[in-house]
Design an enzyme around this catalytic site. Sequence first.
Site, mmCIF file in Angstrom:
data_model
loop_
_atom_site.group_PDB
_atom_site.id
_atom_site.type_symbol
_atom_site.label_atom_id
_atom_site.label_comp_id
_atom_site.label_asym_id
_atom_site.label_seq_id
_atom_site.Cartn_x
_atom_site.Cartn_y
_atom_site.Cartn_z
ATOM 1 N N ASN A 9 2.198 -0.072 -5.313
ATOM 2 C CA ASN A 9 2.491 -0.537 -3.955
ATOM 3 C C ASN A 9 2.254 -2.040 -3.957
ATOM 4 O O ASN A 9 1.111 -2.482 -3.954
ATOM 5 C CB ASN A 9 1.575 0.174 -2.953
ATOM 6 C CG ASN A 9 1.723 -0.378 -1.544
ATOM 7 O OD1 ASN A 9 2.626 -1.169 -1.269
ATOM 8 N ND2 ASN A 9 0.829 0.038 -0.654
ATOM 9 N N TRP A 10 3.354 -2.785 -3.993
ATOM 10 C CA TRP A 10 3.216 -4.247 -4.104
ATOM 11 C C TRP A 10 2.767 -4.874 -2.784
ATOM 12 O O TRP A 10 2.463 -6.067 -2.746
ATOM 13 C CB TRP A 10 4.548 -4.869 -4.549
ATOM 14 C CG TRP A 10 4.941 -4.573 -5.970
ATOM 15 C CD1 TRP A 10 4.272 -3.772 -6.862
ATOM 16 C CD2 TRP A 10 6.095 -5.082 -6.662
ATOM 17 N NE1 TRP A 10 4.950 -3.743 -8.070
ATOM 18 C CE2 TRP A 10 6.073 -4.540 -7.973
ATOM 19 C CE3 TRP A 10 7.151 -5.922 -6.323
ATOM 20 C CZ2 TRP A 10 7.052 -4.830 -8.922
ATOM 21 C CZ3 TRP A 10 8.137 -6.208 -7.257
ATOM 22 C CH2 TRP A 10 8.078 -5.670 -8.550
ATOM 23 N N HIS A 94 0.749 4.209 5.587
ATOM 24 C CA HIS A 94 -0.329 3.541 4.846
ATOM 25 C C HIS A 94 -1.419 3.111 5.829
ATOM 26 O O HIS A 94 -1.125 2.748 6.966
ATOM 27 C CB HIS A 94 0.227 2.324 4.092
ATOM 28 C CG HIS A 94 -0.737 1.764 3.116
ATOM 29 N ND1 HIS A 94 -1.759 0.921 3.495
ATOM 30 C CD2 HIS A 94 -0.883 1.957 1.776
ATOM 31 C CE1 HIS A 94 -2.469 0.609 2.422
ATOM 32 N NE2 HIS A 94 -1.961 1.220 1.377
ATOM 33 N N GLU A 96 -2.995 0.461 6.121
ATOM 34 C CA GLU A 96 -2.803 -0.888 6.679
ATOM 35 C C GLU A 96 -1.849 -0.838 7.869
ATOM 36 O O GLU A 96 -2.010 -1.582 8.834
ATOM 37 C CB GLU A 96 -2.311 -1.843 5.573
ATOM 38 C CG GLU A 96 -3.459 -2.195 4.626
ATOM 39 C CD GLU A 96 -3.052 -2.440 3.178
ATOM 40 O OE1 GLU A 96 -1.860 -2.665 2.904
ATOM 41 O OE2 GLU A 96 -3.955 -2.387 2.313
ATOM 42 N N GLU A 166 -5.977 8.052 0.241
ATOM 43 C CA GLU A 166 -6.549 6.719 0.063
ATOM 44 C C GLU A 166 -7.711 6.526 1.029
ATOM 45 O O GLU A 166 -7.493 6.229 2.204
ATOM 46 C CB GLU A 166 -5.481 5.649 0.345
ATOM 47 C CG GLU A 166 -4.274 5.737 -0.568
ATOM 48 C CD GLU A 166 -3.558 4.398 -0.693
ATOM 49 O OE1 GLU A 166 -3.269 4.021 -1.833
ATOM 50 O OE2 GLU A 166 -3.314 3.720 0.317
ATOM 51 N N SER A 212 -8.437 0.965 -5.166
ATOM 52 C CA SER A 212 -9.067 0.285 -6.304
ATOM 53 C C SER A 212 -8.929 1.060 -7.612
ATOM 54 O O SER A 212 -9.815 1.024 -8.459
ATOM 55 C CB SER A 212 -10.534 -0.018 -6.012
ATOM 56 O OG SER A 212 -10.645 -0.899 -4.902
ATOM 57 N N GLY A 233 -2.457 -0.569 -5.694
ATOM 58 C CA GLY A 233 -2.170 -1.822 -5.002
ATOM 59 C C GLY A 233 -2.320 -3.004 -5.938
ATOM 60 O O GLY A 233 -1.449 -3.293 -6.763
ATOM 61 N N GLY A 234 -3.460 -3.697 -5.839
ATOM 62 C CA GLY A 234 -3.701 -4.930 -6.598
ATOM 63 C C GLY A 234 -3.332 -4.853 -8.070
ATOM 64 O O GLY A 234 -2.681 -5.764 -8.603
HETATM 65 P P1 13P Z 1 -5.778 -1.349 -4.124
HETATM 66 O O1 13P Z 1 -5.366 -0.654 -5.396
HETATM 67 O O2 13P Z 1 -5.506 -2.820 -4.132
HETATM 68 O O3 13P Z 1 -7.164 -0.980 -3.712
HETATM 69 O O4 13P Z 1 -4.798 -0.776 -2.984
HETATM 70 C C1 13P Z 1 -4.639 0.591 -2.872
HETATM 71 C C2 13P Z 1 -3.540 0.853 -1.919
HETATM 72 O O5 13P Z 1 -3.656 0.614 -0.735
HETATM 73 C C3 13P Z 1 -2.281 1.396 -2.458
HETATM 74 O O6 13P Z 1 -1.428 1.789 -1.442
#
Ligand code: 13P
Length: 249
Positions: A9-10, A94, A96, A166, A212, A233-234
Site C-alpha cells: 500500500n503505497w 483503511h 487512515e 491492521e 509495521s 505500507g512503509g
Molecule cells: P506500515 O507498514 O507503514 O505500518 O503501514 C501499514 C498499512 O497501513 C498498510 O495498509
Amino acid sequence: MRKPIIIGNWKMNKLQQDAKELAKELIPLVQGSLADCAVCVPYTDLICVKEVLANTKIGVGAQNAHWADNGAFTGEVSPAMLEEIGISYCVIGHSERRQYFGETDKTVNMRTAAVIKHNITAIVCVGELLEEREEGKTENVLRKQITEGFKNFSEDDFKKIIIAYEPVWAIGTGKTATAEDANATILFIRNTIKELFGENVSQNLRILYGGSMNTKNVDELMSMPEIDGGLIGGASLKAADFARIVNYR
Ligand code: 13P
C-alpha cells in the site's frame, strides 16, 4: 488451500517517474515468489504502473473507490472507472480513511459491494485503536466492523474479498503485534466470518496482517497458520525490502 498474498500500500507516495521505476525494479525480484503479489498505488500512478506491470505476476490496485458508477460526487473515483483501466484490487476502509476522512462501516459496506460488482477484489481493512485494545474491546470492535461492513453479503461475494487485519496502533509506528497475537486475532476474525457466512467462506477467505510488517518480522508472521499474507505500507516503498517480504521464508 489459501494462496498467500503480499500487497503493497503505497499510500500517498510516489510521483509517476518514481512509481514506474519502483514497479520496474520489482518485476525480476518477485518473479519466483510462491505468494501472489500486488501494489495499491495513488490514482495518478494507476495507468503508468499498470503499463509497466503488464504481463507480470504483480497485480495493480487502487486505495479507495466510491459506491456509485457516476454522479455528482466531487473528488471521488468510481469502481466503473477503475474497471475500465483494468484495475484488479482496491483497498477499502483503511484506518487512515476511517480516522481522517469519515469512513464508516456503512460506507465500507457500500464501497465494497460496488467494487466487487465491477470484478475488482476488495481488500477490506479492519482493526482496533490502541485505547480499544487497552480497554479489552478488540473483539467487540472487530465483530461490529465485520457484521456491518459485510451486511447483506453472500457466500459468492467473498470470492472477491480479502480482509486485512491492521491494528491501528501498529501502523507506521514500528510496533508490530506479536505473531501469536496477530494469529489469534485473525483466528477470531475467521471464526466470526464462519458464524455469519459459514465454514466454506471462512476457510477460503484470505485474511492478511498489516502494521509495521517488514523484512525482519515477515518470516515469523507468515509462519502462523491463520495469517495468509500482508498489507505493507512503509516497507513497500523500497523494491528490495518489498521483494524480501514477498519472498518470505
Ligand atoms: P506500515 O507498514 O507503514 O505500518 O503501514 C501499514 C498499512 O497501513 C498498510 O495498509
